[in-house]
Design a protein around this motif. Structure first.
Motif, mmCIF file in Angstrom:
data_model
loop_
_atom_site.group_PDB
_atom_site.id
_atom_site.type_symbol
_atom_site.label_atom_id
_atom_site.label_comp_id
_atom_site.label_asym_id
_atom_site.label_seq_id
_atom_site.Cartn_x
_atom_site.Cartn_y
_atom_site.Cartn_z
ATOM 1 N N ARG A 153 0.836 -1.222 0.000
ATOM 2 C CA ARG A 153 0.000 0.000 0.000
ATOM 3 C C ARG A 153 0.865 1.264 0.000
ATOM 4 O O ARG A 153 0.498 2.272 -0.601
ATOM 5 N N ASN A 154 2.031 1.216 0.680
ATOM 6 C CA ASN A 154 2.921 2.377 0.660
ATOM 7 C C ASN A 154 3.627 2.509 -0.681
ATOM 8 O O ASN A 154 3.955 3.619 -1.119
ATOM 9 N N ALA A 155 3.842 1.389 -1.366
ATOM 10 C CA ALA A 155 4.429 1.431 -2.709
ATOM 11 C C ALA A 155 3.473 2.124 -3.679
ATOM 12 O O ALA A 155 3.891 2.930 -4.525
ATOM 13 N N VAL A 156 2.164 1.828 -3.542
ATOM 14 C CA VAL A 156 1.153 2.487 -4.392
ATOM 15 C C VAL A 156 1.163 4.000 -4.144
ATOM 16 O O VAL A 156 1.149 4.798 -5.094
ATOM 17 N N LEU A 157 1.220 4.391 -2.872
ATOM 18 C CA LEU A 157 1.233 5.828 -2.549
ATOM 19 C C LEU A 157 2.483 6.501 -3.095
ATOM 20 O O LEU A 157 2.433 7.629 -3.596
ATOM 21 N N ALA A 158 3.626 5.812 -2.990
ATOM 22 C CA ALA A 158 4.878 6.379 -3.496
ATOM 23 C C ALA A 158 4.798 6.575 -5.013
ATOM 24 O O ALA A 158 5.172 7.629 -5.538
ATOM 25 N N ILE A 159 4.285 5.564 -5.720
ATOM 26 C CA ILE A 159 4.148 5.662 -7.184
ATOM 27 C C ILE A 159 3.201 6.803 -7.554
ATOM 28 O O ILE A 159 3.456 7.567 -8.493
ATOM 29 N N TYR A 160 2.104 6.928 -6.785
ATOM 30 C CA TYR A 160 1.116 7.981 -7.062
ATOM 31 C C TYR A 160 1.748 9.374 -6.917
ATOM 32 O O TYR A 160 1.616 10.232 -7.806
ATOM 33 N N THR A 161 2.455 9.615 -5.790
ATOM 34 C CA THR A 161 3.023 10.957 -5.571
ATOM 35 C C THR A 161 4.149 11.249 -6.571
ATOM 36 O O THR A 161 4.269 12.380 -7.044
ATOM 37 N N ILE A 162 4.936 10.221 -6.915
ATOM 38 C CA ILE A 162 6.012 10.427 -7.908
ATOM 39 C C ILE A 162 5.401 10.726 -9.276
ATOM 40 O O ILE A 162 5.847 11.633 -9.991
ATOM 41 N N PHE A 163 4.338 9.985 -9.650
ATOM 42 C CA PHE A 163 3.674 10.218 -10.940
ATOM 43 C C PHE A 163 3.051 11.621 -10.980
ATOM 44 O O PHE A 163 3.098 12.308 -12.003
ATOM 45 N N ARG A 164 2.492 12.048 -9.854
ATOM 46 C CA ARG A 164 1.848 13.373 -9.804
ATOM 47 C C ARG A 164 2.887 14.493 -9.922
ATOM 48 O O ARG A 164 2.647 15.507 -10.573
ATOM 49 N N ASN A 165 4.066 14.301 -9.296
ATOM 50 C CA ASN A 165 5.079 15.355 -9.295
ATOM 51 C C ASN A 165 6.036 15.256 -10.488
ATOM 52 O O ASN A 165 6.427 16.275 -11.054
ATOM 53 N N ASP A 186 -6.098 -7.225 -0.613
ATOM 54 C CA ASP A 186 -6.123 -6.424 0.616
ATOM 55 C C ASP A 186 -6.911 -5.121 0.388
ATOM 56 O O ASP A 186 -6.683 -4.403 -0.606
ATOM 57 N N SER A 187 -7.826 -4.783 1.324
ATOM 58 C CA SER A 187 -8.722 -3.632 1.118
ATOM 59 C C SER A 187 -7.964 -2.299 1.148
ATOM 60 O O SER A 187 -8.268 -1.384 0.378
ATOM 61 N N SER A 188 -6.953 -2.163 2.040
ATOM 62 C CA SER A 188 -6.233 -0.890 2.116
ATOM 63 C C SER A 188 -5.391 -0.655 0.857
ATOM 64 O O SER A 188 -5.282 0.475 0.376
ATOM 65 N N CYS A 189 -4.820 -1.726 0.299
ATOM 66 C CA CYS A 189 -4.048 -1.605 -0.950
ATOM 67 C C CYS A 189 -4.985 -1.245 -2.107
ATOM 68 O O CYS A 189 -4.650 -0.403 -2.951
ATOM 69 N N LYS A 190 -6.148 -1.901 -2.135
ATOM 70 C CA LYS A 190 -7.120 -1.621 -3.200
ATOM 71 C C LYS A 190 -7.604 -0.174 -3.117
ATOM 72 O O LYS A 190 -7.741 0.513 -4.125
ATOM 73 N N ARG A 191 -7.796 0.290 -1.884
ATOM 74 C CA ARG A 191 -8.261 1.673 -1.693
ATOM 75 C C ARG A 191 -7.244 2.667 -2.236
ATOM 76 O O ARG A 191 -7.572 3.594 -2.972
ATOM 77 N N ASN A 192 -5.954 2.475 -1.884
ATOM 78 C CA ASN A 192 -4.906 3.390 -2.355
ATOM 79 C C ASN A 192 -4.760 3.353 -3.875
ATOM 80 O O ASN A 192 -4.610 4.385 -4.517
ATOM 81 N N ALA A 193 -4.836 2.140 -4.429
ATOM 82 C CA ALA A 193 -4.697 1.991 -5.881
ATOM 83 C C ALA A 193 -5.871 2.641 -6.609
ATOM 84 O O ALA A 193 -5.698 3.342 -7.605
ATOM 85 N N PHE A 194 -7.075 2.423 -6.077
ATOM 86 C CA PHE A 194 -8.285 2.983 -6.696
ATOM 87 C C PHE A 194 -8.259 4.512 -6.606
ATOM 88 O O PHE A 194 -8.630 5.210 -7.549
ATOM 89 N N MET A 195 -7.808 5.027 -5.458
ATOM 90 C CA MET A 195 -7.740 6.478 -5.278
ATOM 91 C C MET A 195 -6.760 7.087 -6.284
ATOM 92 O O MET A 195 -7.000 8.156 -6.839
ATOM 93 N N MET A 196 -5.638 6.393 -6.521
ATOM 94 C CA MET A 196 -4.679 6.907 -7.504
ATOM 95 C C MET A 196 -5.307 6.956 -8.896
ATOM 96 O O MET A 196 -5.166 7.934 -9.636
ATOM 97 N N LEU A 197 -6.029 5.894 -9.265
ATOM 98 C CA LEU A 197 -6.650 5.864 -10.593
ATOM 99 C C LEU A 197 -7.694 6.960 -10.757
ATOM 100 O O LEU A 197 -7.853 7.524 -11.841
ATOM 101 N N ILE A 198 -8.417 7.276 -9.674
ATOM 102 C CA ILE A 198 -9.419 8.354 -9.733
ATOM 103 C C ILE A 198 -8.754 9.650 -10.184
ATOM 104 O O ILE A 198 -9.273 10.390 -11.021
ATOM 105 N N HIS A 199 -7.561 9.941 -9.601
ATOM 106 C CA HIS A 199 -6.901 11.216 -9.881
ATOM 107 C C HIS A 199 -5.973 11.160 -11.095
ATOM 108 O O HIS A 199 -5.721 12.178 -11.731
ATOM 109 N N ALA A 200 -5.474 9.969 -11.403
ATOM 110 C CA ALA A 200 -4.504 9.866 -12.497
ATOM 111 C C ALA A 200 -5.141 9.439 -13.822
ATOM 112 O O ALA A 200 -4.763 9.937 -14.883
ATOM 113 N N ASP A 201 -6.095 8.507 -13.760
ATOM 114 C CA ASP A 201 -6.717 8.003 -14.992
ATOM 115 C C ASP A 201 -8.140 7.554 -14.643
ATOM 116 O O ASP A 201 -8.386 6.391 -14.316
#
Length: 954
Positions: A153-165, A186-201
């Motif tokens: 889940r932290n890897a997803v967040l790291a990828i999201y912030t790096i992609f955004r910046n 895992d629900s927390s990993c799915k949540r982070n991944a889904f949240m990234m897709l909402i903002h990225a694609d």
């Protein structure tokens, strides 16, 4: 321009009295110390760097001697250290040492311990240097396949912030995360991944949601919340998608998580105004209020329900749910109950009024049977007032309500009993068929009444509305029983003369019960006996006589008026002269014995001249019995009451009409609005609430130019430094409920580069600085904006002060400092006008201990104009009716009331006059008394009145 809009992640408090260690000592501890010593030294280094110290010599020491350590505490501290340490040279180039740091973190991303991997990934979210992130990208991608969910889940967040910046570092991030989401459990990993897709694609996010829309109910609550947010955004951006996803929102109303149900209900209402959608959302809100134990949650959800009612098209749907809303009365909190009763009263219709009255009657009975607590009496008052308003709106139910409420006249809570009497007075005047029932019930409960004010008002009602001979005789019997033997003075003297015998009799009679005889056979002291008998006598006195003996002769004047009305009516009904004279003589004897008692000195206080005049007037009326006086007592008095009730009803009707939201009115020639062609600021109810609330919180809410509030925005800009200072600064102060946001514009007016420019702020009063603004570097003639948040804890004037410190590039001198002008926080930003009843105002006035008396010193010549000026400058509401303030009499008295957003009450009493002997050009004089529960509130309101008393000369 330097970007300073980054979040401040790390805040560490340093006590002012702590000793600052030397750089050499720290270097030695970091090189040769034990693990424990290294931890303490590293903490001190972090604190010093956060407070503006530069320690470039320690950088290599930490890389060489601290970074190789495998201790978890050191690893955590190093993450904070690398976040706060300066990473660039004075020329703006990345330090060479950071390459070594980057290599160390590449190893940590491959560490077997999941905690170290996850913490490192979290740290990378805060890193803003693309050169440091680039070598780490393969290791970050690998972490997506780690066995532990914390790492993934932290890897997803790291990828999201790096992609955004820095999207060029990982251009395929959306595709990578979409594939990851497909196979993740895992629900927390799915949540982070889904949240990234909402903002990225967003398209990929929608495709994923469409593929699993039937399984949404089985997802975890954190993922469900993100799904609600996505549906909300998509449906606002593209309304044609509503039909596709609205069923999913309906399903989420049955989620096991209260937070999801709350968000789903709010989203459903904004996406659809269909009656079924509104009913489903309202039912969901009601269930949440009933089942949630937290009072704050209940109040927040109740406010949403009230906001729902304010939309005219939703009101009819909510009217069907009145009985469900009344279930909320089971909550113990008084504020929740008050809001529920107000909402129910607004929604009740002729179809539901009978059921609502039954529920309220049960609640009234419950309060009577329950253990008396602080709020029980106040809740009873609320119920009485609600039933009163129900009977005014729907007269048919008054018959069912009155018998229940009349029981409360004997209540120990005087305020509840007084509310019942006000209701009874109005009901008996308005509904003629009920008069007989009310009078008989009032006669029944009259002996049980405990409070003097209630007795007095009950006597007035009986005197005004007893029209039959039997009723008049019954009232006279009750009065005689409440007074005891008359003449009162003779009876009291006889009792006093026979005191000794009575005392002995009482001792003999009650000695064994009360153990007035001691163990050795001797009697107790005389003082004990006298105190017992006195209190016993006091208890034995009939109620009306008790009031008179205590010096409350106003009840005697009310009794005289009642007897006069009854006697005049009795003469008109009964034509037997003997009976007439007998009744008149009895009435006059009671009046004269009251005057005699008042003058005798037996009562605690003597009778006042006003009361003597009133009773003497009544005696004269009964002795002369003129037609004119009969008309005044029995006709004009009732007409006056009727006029007063009519005026009150008109006033209530007008205030209700003013507060009611206007219905939707569409004229025949109005243009048709097409959603595709509507501009954003005209969306109305379909406006994106997520963005709206966020912009309100940040103080960036867009307003139309016609809005007068925008004109005042420039008035809130405070100049902090002079135009000739090397650094110019000004601040816009935005107050948003409990937060103050300072948006400070800083301009470098020199041709030098300013390094480590820091805005240092401090506060006075009940204000608290949330975070320390980050240092910035400014080029020649550059400018930047720095934001600072201040929390407000109570209503009182506060001051924010501070300075700007900076280093000049290439200069060898110490730090430069520019002192800022003080920012005064205006109390008026927290004060809102409020209303309360006269009784509540008097009660608060007597309870509040802090008073501030302000003398009027103004150039305003008109009394009413001064009052309006005071209301405008203090945000208070005038409780005194406008009719009472009309006319020119040379003086004015008015009550004002306001509330703060923190729930504090502020009361003010205005007493002013315009001295006539000084001529028409004389200014208003007098004083304003302010009362509040806290000293800060009283003093701050007084200061505000003092500052704004004088009207600006145009």
């Amino acid at each position: 321009m330097t970007n300073t809009e980054q979040g401040c992640y790390t805040l560490i408090n340093v006590s002012s009295d702590s000793e600052v260690p030397s750089e050499m000592q720290l270097k030695q501890d970091l090189e040769k110390g034990s693990t424990k010593v290294k931890i303490e030294s590293l903490k001190k280094v972090i604190q010093l760097i956060l407070n503006g110290e530069k320690m470039p010599s320690l950088l290599m020491t930490i890389i060489r001697f601290v970074m190789p350590s495998q201790d978890h505490m050191i690893k955590k501290l190093l993450l904070i250290f690398w976040e706060v340490v300066p990473k660039y040279t004075q020329e703006g180039k990345l330090l060479q040492e950071m390459i070594l740091v980057c290599d160390a973190y590449r190893k940590d991303l491959q560490h077997p311990n999941e905690f170290i991997r996850g913490s490192t990934l979290r740290f990378l979210c805060k890193l803003k240097e693309a050169e440091l992130l680039e070598p780490l990208m393969p290791a970050i991608r690998t972490c997506l396949e780690h066995r532990h969910s914390y790492v993934r889940r932290n890897a997803v967040l790291a990828i999201y912030t790096i992609f955004r910046n820095f999207d060029f570092l990982i251009p395929d991030a959306p595709e990578l995360i979409a594939n990851f989401l497909e196979g993740e459990q895992d629900s927390s990993c799915k949540r982070n991944a889904f949240m990234m897709l909402i903002h990225a694609d967003q398209d990929r996010a929608l495709n994923y949601l469409s593929s699993c829309i039937d399984q949404v109910n089985s997802f975890g609550d954190i993922l469900q919340l993100v799904i609600v947010e996505l549906i909300y955004k998509v449906c606002h951006a593209n309304p044609s998608e509503r039909a596709r996803f609205i069923r999913c929102i309906y399903n989420l109303l049955n989620s096991s998580s209260p937070a999801v149900r709350y968000e789903a209900a709010g989203t459903l209402v904004t996406l659809s105004s269909a009656p079924t959608a509104v009913k489903a959302a309202a039912s969901c809100y009601i269930e949440l209020i009933v089942k949630e134990s937290d009072n704050n949650v209940k109040l927040i959800v109740l406010d949403r329900l009230i906001a729902l009612r304010e939309v005219p098209s939703h009101e009819k749907v909510l009217q069907e749910l009145v009985m469900d809303i009344l279930r909320v009365l089971s909550a113990p909190d008084l504020e929740v109950r008050k809001k529920t009763l107000d909402l129910s009263l607004d929604l009740v219709t002729s179809r539901t009024i009978e059921e609502m009255v039954l529920v309220l009657k049960k609640e009234v009975v419950k309060t009577n049977n329950s253990v008396e607590q602080d709020d029980t009496g106040k809740y009873r008052q609320l119920l009485v007032r609600t039933l009163h308003q129900c009977s005014v709106k729907f007269p048919d139910v008054a018959v069912a309500i009155i018998p229940v409420l009349m029981e409360f006249l004997s209540d120990t809570n005087e305020l509840a009993a007084a509310d019942v009497l006000i209701f009874v007075r109005e009901a008996i005047q308005r509904f003629e068929p009920l008069r007989e029932v009310v009078v008989s019930k009032l006669l029944e409960v009259f002996p049980t009444i405990k409070a003097m004010k209630i007795h007095r008002a009950a006597l007035w009602i009986l005197g005004e509305y007893c029209t039959s001979t039997n009723d008049i005789q019954s009232v006279m019997t009750e009065i005689r029983q409440s007074l005891g033997e008359i003449p009162i003075v003779d009876d009291e003297i006889k009792k006093a003369a026979g005191e000794t015998k009575e005392d002995e009799g009482q001792v003999a009679q009650t000695g064994s019960v009360h153990r007035l005889v001691t163990a050795d056979g001797t009697y107790a002291t005389q003082s004990a006996f006298s105190s017992v008998t006195t209190s016993k006598k006091k208890e034995e006195r009939p109620p009306l006589r008790g009031y008179l003996m205590d010096g409350d002769f106003f009840v005697g004047a009310a009794l005289a008026t009642t007897l006069t009305k009854l006697a005049l009516r009795y003469i008109d009904l009964v034509h037997d002269k003997k009976k007439q004279n007998s009744f008149l003589a009895e009435s006059m004897l009671i009046m004269s014995t009251v005057i005699h008692l008042g003058k005798s000195g037996l009562a605690t206080k003597p009778i006042t001249d006003d009361d003597v005049d009133r009773i003497a007037l009544c005696l004269k009326v009964l002795s002369e019995r003129s037609e004119f006086m009969f008309r005044i007592f029995n006709v004009i008095c009732r007409d006056s009451l009727s006029s007063m009730l009519q005026a009150n009803a008109t006033e209530e009707k007008e205030s209700r009409k003013a507060s009611e939201s206007k219905g939707i009115k569409i004229q025949t020639d109005d243009p048709i609005s097409f959603l595709q062609l509507v501009s954003k600021n005209e969306l109305g109810a379909t406006e994106n609430l997520f963005e709206l609330t966020m912009s309100q919180a940040l103080g960036t809410t867009g307003r139309k130019d016609t809005d007068p509030v925008t004109a005042s925005k420039l008035n809130k800009v405070t100049q902090l430094t002079g135009f000739s200072d090397p650094v110019y600064a000004e601040a816009y102060v935005h107050v948003n409920q409990y937060d103050i946001v300072l948006d400070v514009l800083i301009v470098n007016q020199t041709t030098d580069t300013l390094q480590n420019l820091t805005l240092e702020l401090a506060t006075l009063g009940d204000l608290k600085l949330v975070e320390k603004p980050q240092p910035v570097t400014m080029g020649p003639n550059d400018f930047c904006n720095i934001k600072a948040n201040v929390k407000v804890a109570s209503t009182e004037n506060g001051i924010i002060f501070g300075n700007i410190v900076y280093d000049v590039s290439g200069a060898a001198s110490d730090r430069n400092c520019v002192v800022l002008n003080d920012i005064h926080i205006d109390i008026m930003d927290y004060i809102i006008p409020a209303t309360c009843t006269d009784t509540e105002f008097r009660q608060m006035w007597s309870e509040f201990e802090w008073e501030n008396k302000v003398s009027v010193n103004t150039n305003i010549l008109d009394l009413f104009e001064y009052l309006q000026h005071l209301i405008k400058s203090t945000n208070m509401k005038c409780l005194t009716p406008e009719k009472a303030l009309m006319g020119e009499c040379g003086f004015m008295a008015a009550n004002l009331y306001a509330k703060s957003i923190f729930g504090e009450d502020a009361l003010a009493n205005l007493s002013i006059e315009k001295p006539s002997y000084l001529g028409p050009d004389a200014a208003v004089t007098g004083h304003v008394r302010i009362r509040a529960k806290s000293q800060g509130m009283a003093l701050s309101m007084g200061d505000k009145i003092n500052m704004s008393q004088k009207k600006a000369v145009k």
